[in-house]
Design a protein around this motif. Sequence first.
Motif, PDB file in Angstrom:
ATOM      1  N   ASN A   1     -11.266 -44.906  42.833  1.00 13.29           N
ATOM      2  CA  ASN A   1     -12.153 -44.830  43.928  1.00 13.29           C
ATOM      3  C   ASN A   1     -11.618 -44.976  45.224  1.00 13.29           C
ATOM      4  O   ASN A   1     -12.182 -44.960  46.126  1.00 13.29           O
ATOM      5  CB  ASN A   1     -13.508 -45.943  43.907  1.00 13.29           C
ATOM      6  CG  ASN A   1     -14.301 -45.464  42.699  1.00 13.29           C
ATOM      7  OD1 ASN A   1     -14.715 -44.465  42.179  1.00 13.29           O
ATOM      8  ND2 ASN A   1     -14.846 -46.822  42.085  1.00 13.29           N
TER       9      ASN A   1
ATOM     10  N   THR B   1     -18.597 -45.021  48.519  1.00 12.95           N
ATOM     11  CA  THR B   1     -18.998 -46.248  48.290  1.00 12.95           C
ATOM     12  C   THR B   1     -18.171 -47.371  48.333  1.00 12.95           C
ATOM     13  O   THR B   1     -18.600 -48.516  48.761  1.00 12.95           O
ATOM     14  CB  THR B   1     -19.607 -46.124  46.659  1.00 12.95           C
ATOM     15  OG1 THR B   1     -20.564 -45.048  46.653  1.00 12.95           O
ATOM     16  CG2 THR B   1     -20.169 -47.408  46.292  1.00 12.95           C
ATOM     17  N   ALA B   2     -16.894 -47.096  48.088  1.00 12.22           N
ATOM     18  CA  ALA B   2     -15.938 -47.979  48.210  1.00 12.22           C
ATOM     19  C   ALA B   2     -15.472 -48.623  49.202  1.00 12.22           C
ATOM     20  O   ALA B   2     -15.173 -49.880  49.635  1.00 12.22           O
ATOM     21  CB  ALA B   2     -14.831 -47.563  47.084  1.00 12.22           C
TER      22      ALA B   2
ATOM     23  N   PRO C   1     -16.542 -48.520  52.551  1.00 20.07           N
ATOM     24  CA  PRO C   1     -17.542 -49.519  53.451  1.00 20.07           C
ATOM     25  C   PRO C   1     -17.279 -50.858  53.044  1.00 20.07           C
ATOM     26  O   PRO C   1     -17.482 -51.920  53.970  1.00 20.07           O
ATOM     27  CB  PRO C   1     -18.746 -48.963  53.388  1.00 20.07           C
ATOM     28  CG  PRO C   1     -18.714 -47.350  53.242  1.00 20.07           C
ATOM     29  CD  PRO C   1     -17.377 -47.411  52.366  1.00 20.07           C
ATOM     30  N   GLU C   2     -17.508 -51.044  51.825  1.00 21.75           N
ATOM     31  CA  GLU C   2     -17.547 -52.460  51.177  1.00 21.75           C
ATOM     32  C   GLU C   2     -15.921 -53.221  51.566  1.00 21.75           C
ATOM     33  O   GLU C   2     -16.004 -54.317  51.839  1.00 21.75           O
ATOM     34  CB  GLU C   2     -17.558 -52.607  49.714  1.00 21.75           C
ATOM     35  CG  GLU C   2     -17.838 -53.864  49.002  1.00 21.75           C
ATOM     36  CD  GLU C   2     -18.088 -53.788  47.722  1.00 21.75           C
ATOM     37  OE1 GLU C   2     -17.938 -54.882  47.137  1.00 21.75           O
ATOM     38  OE2 GLU C   2     -18.341 -52.988  47.210  1.00 21.75           O
ATOM     39  N   ILE C   3     -14.925 -52.481  51.268  1.00 22.23           N
ATOM     40  CA  ILE C   3     -13.928 -53.111  51.668  1.00 22.23           C
ATOM     41  C   ILE C   3     -13.493 -53.427  53.140  1.00 22.23           C
ATOM     42  O   ILE C   3     -12.789 -54.231  53.676  1.00 22.23           O
ATOM     43  CB  ILE C   3     -12.744 -52.259  50.845  1.00 22.23           C
ATOM     44  CG1 ILE C   3     -12.675 -52.131  49.319  1.00 22.23           C
ATOM     45  CG2 ILE C   3     -11.111 -52.586  51.655  1.00 22.23           C
ATOM     46  CD1 ILE C   3     -11.779 -51.252  48.903  1.00 22.23           C
TER      47      ILE C   3
ATOM     48  N   ASP D   1     -15.680 -53.946  55.174  1.00 20.71           N
ATOM     49  CA  ASP D   1     -16.422 -55.064  55.868  1.00 20.71           C
ATOM     50  C   ASP D   1     -15.708 -56.551  55.603  1.00 20.71           C
ATOM     51  O   ASP D   1     -15.609 -57.040  54.606  1.00 20.71           O
ATOM     52  CB  ASP D   1     -17.645 -55.014  55.159  1.00 20.71           C
ATOM     53  CG  ASP D   1     -18.849 -56.176  55.593  1.00 20.71           C
ATOM     54  OD1 ASP D   1     -18.464 -56.924  56.673  1.00 20.71           O
ATOM     55  OD2 ASP D   1     -19.770 -56.362  54.816  1.00 20.71           O
TER      56      ASP D   1
ATOM     57  N   SER E   1     -16.921 -58.925  57.344  1.00 19.45           N
ATOM     58  CA  SER E   1     -17.805 -60.312  57.827  1.00 19.45           C
ATOM     59  C   SER E   1     -18.186 -61.237  56.654  1.00 19.45           C
ATOM     60  O   SER E   1     -18.552 -62.483  57.106  1.00 19.45           O
ATOM     61  CB  SER E   1     -19.027 -59.482  58.170  1.00 19.45           C
ATOM     62  OG  SER E   1     -19.818 -58.790  57.157  1.00 19.45           O
ATOM     63  N   LYS E   2     -17.877 -61.019  55.352  1.00 21.84           N
ATOM     64  CA  LYS E   2     -18.104 -61.899  54.200  1.00 21.84           C
ATOM     65  C   LYS E   2     -16.935 -62.804  54.015  1.00 21.84           C
ATOM     66  O   LYS E   2     -17.111 -63.651  53.075  1.00 21.84           O
ATOM     67  CB  LYS E   2     -18.741 -61.315  53.023  1.00 21.84           C
ATOM     68  CG  LYS E   2     -19.988 -60.344  53.330  1.00 21.84           C
ATOM     69  CD  LYS E   2     -20.377 -59.647  51.991  1.00 21.84           C
ATOM     70  CE  LYS E   2     -21.534 -58.867  52.401  1.00 21.84           C
ATOM     71  NZ  LYS E   2     -22.071 -58.140  51.198  1.00 21.84           N
ATOM     72  N   GLU E   3     -15.913 -62.708  54.744  1.00 29.48           N
ATOM     73  CA  GLU E   3     -14.577 -63.520  54.247  1.00 29.48           C
ATOM     74  C   GLU E   3     -14.915 -64.854  54.762  1.00 29.48           C
ATOM     75  O   GLU E   3     -15.686 -64.972  56.088  1.00 29.48           O
ATOM     76  CB  GLU E   3     -13.512 -63.153  55.330  1.00 29.48           C
ATOM     77  CG  GLU E   3     -13.043 -61.756  54.781  1.00 29.48           C
ATOM     78  CD  GLU E   3     -12.407 -61.798  53.503  1.00 29.48           C
ATOM     79  OE1 GLU E   3     -11.630 -62.766  53.282  1.00 29.48           O
ATOM     80  OE2 GLU E   3     -12.411 -60.917  52.588  1.00 29.48           O
TER      81      GLU E   3
ATOM     82  N   LYS F   1      -7.153 -56.993  51.022  1.00 30.76           N
ATOM     83  CA  LYS F   1      -8.566 -56.350  50.395  1.00 30.76           C
ATOM     84  C   LYS F   1      -8.104 -55.148  49.725  1.00 30.76           C
ATOM     85  O   LYS F   1      -8.633 -54.732  48.444  1.00 30.76           O
ATOM     86  CB  LYS F   1      -9.606 -55.943  51.575  1.00 30.76           C
ATOM     87  CG  LYS F   1     -10.177 -57.459  51.892  1.00 30.76           C
ATOM     88  CD  LYS F   1     -10.959 -57.309  53.226  1.00 30.76           C
ATOM     89  CE  LYS F   1     -12.369 -56.817  52.851  1.00 30.76           C
ATOM     90  NZ  LYS F   1     -13.078 -57.461  51.856  1.00 30.76           N
TER      91      LYS F   1
ATOM     92  N   ASN G   1      -7.693 -54.553  45.620  1.00 39.65           N
ATOM     93  CA  ASN G   1      -8.610 -53.460  44.816  1.00 39.65           C
ATOM     94  C   ASN G   1      -7.819 -52.460  44.320  1.00 39.65           C
ATOM     95  O   ASN G   1      -8.395 -51.496  43.844  1.00 39.65           O
ATOM     96  CB  ASN G   1      -9.630 -52.865  45.894  1.00 39.65           C
ATOM     97  CG  ASN G   1     -10.701 -53.903  46.114  1.00 39.65           C
ATOM     98  OD1 ASN G   1     -11.802 -54.023  45.492  1.00 39.65           O
ATOM     99  ND2 ASN G   1     -10.711 -54.854  47.117  1.00 39.65           N
TER     100      ASN G   1
END
Length: 485
Positions: A192, A288-289, A291-293, A295, A297-299, A326, A330
């Motif tokens: 991906n 799909t892959a 945008p998540e990587i 981001d 903000s969740k660190e 990241k 991945n």
Amino acid sequence: MEKDFLENRLNINRRRFLSRLSLGIGSVALGSLLIPDLFSGKGDEAEADFIPGIPNFAPKAKRVIYLFQDGAPSQLESFDYKPKLREMMGQELPPSVRGNQILTGMTAKQASFPLVGSFYDFKQYGESRAWISDMFPHIGKIADDICIIKSLNTDAINHDPALTFFQTGAQQGNRPSMGSWVSYGLGSENKNLPAFTVLLSKGKGNGQGVYSKLWSNGFLDSIHQGVQFSSGEDPILYLKDPEGLNRHERRKMLDKLAELNDMNYKEFGDPEINTKVQQYEMAYRMQTAVPEIMDVSKEPDDIVKMYGPECLIPGTYAANCLLARKLSENGVRFVQLYHQGWDQHSNLPQEMAGQAKDVDQASAALVTDLKQRGLLDETLVIWGGEFGRTNYSQGKLEKANYGRDHHPRCFSIWMAGGGIKPGIVYGETDEFGYNIIKDPVHVHDFHATILNQLGIDHKKLTFKSQGRRYRLTDVAGNVVKGIIT
């Protein structure tokens, strides 16, 4: 023309057959039998039959993160401590030291070549007792995790050819970059995401430009080209579906497009047609892959604190270091960062301090972050520029102001993880910081060592183009055994 067409078709069919046979059997034993011939370079079909993903021997690293400091940071203000230059401040560079070294047009006609020591002090860090400038205190704290090489040397004396040489193994353009060679040799770990990604940032200093030729696939299939991520709202342009087109319709469109391309492929036998289809499919999966990587903000707060607050600002060096971690975790094989602004021909004490502040904390944080996640052993991290800086002042020398010209004879980089010995200093320069006196490492040796850590014999990873077989290390290069575990 007809003969070339038939040969191309035969090569493609042979490659497809071998690939399907390997996948169908799923045998490592089959791969080990095939690989020696595939890498040997014997026969015109050697490269066409190359099956990605199988190294020559057991790798010590799975991935590379290359923190390239574009513009060439001075080794004399970073990792090569030379107190002699302070003692002889303002005195002439001895002709016996300079020898027959060619100078750039910027200093060749200077009437004087006054020696200049670092404006900044150095300290020894860690059990290795490595000397590191006060401008890099965070890197000093990871001294026992890194290998500092003081004896890099290159053939080029100006930025563009030197930068191109480091990235592609040749001073001229149109050659595959290191990341493309790795993509070609090992393939991707994550279907991906691309195998080779590029991140750009710019510091406060005088910058040199970077160009897409530095992450070009050259004569390799275009699927191996580096994919540049931007700092804007869309990290990869045109990745989103067009307005009014949903995912189901996008899938149908790509399926129809693949059918049309397959018809063209069967008629013309051009492998680049299949490459285009692969790129379309990769873009579809990346929707799909990516945008998540991207981001961050969740660190957790401790990670943000480790990299520094700028890691939350897209496009900064710190943000790119965090993204590099990241992407690497991945499965991206080769993550290339370029940080511009290291070209200090004047006002070096002030400008370089700003550049160092940009990169010091985040560079060290990346190594620490990988280590605490158990990823450093399998990830090779590299930090350095395209050449070094002179030990004499370019232009007028003042007590708190001077510049340094280009110096290809010797300069410093550091490496960490991926089977590189930690906590050592390799190579040595003379007391003037002008010539190498122990363990020289040429750019071709550097490339050979990187490939070696990835399980690739640099002499066997070849590709035939326009009647000649090419490799990243050209016809040179030796693995630097003194820095590997």
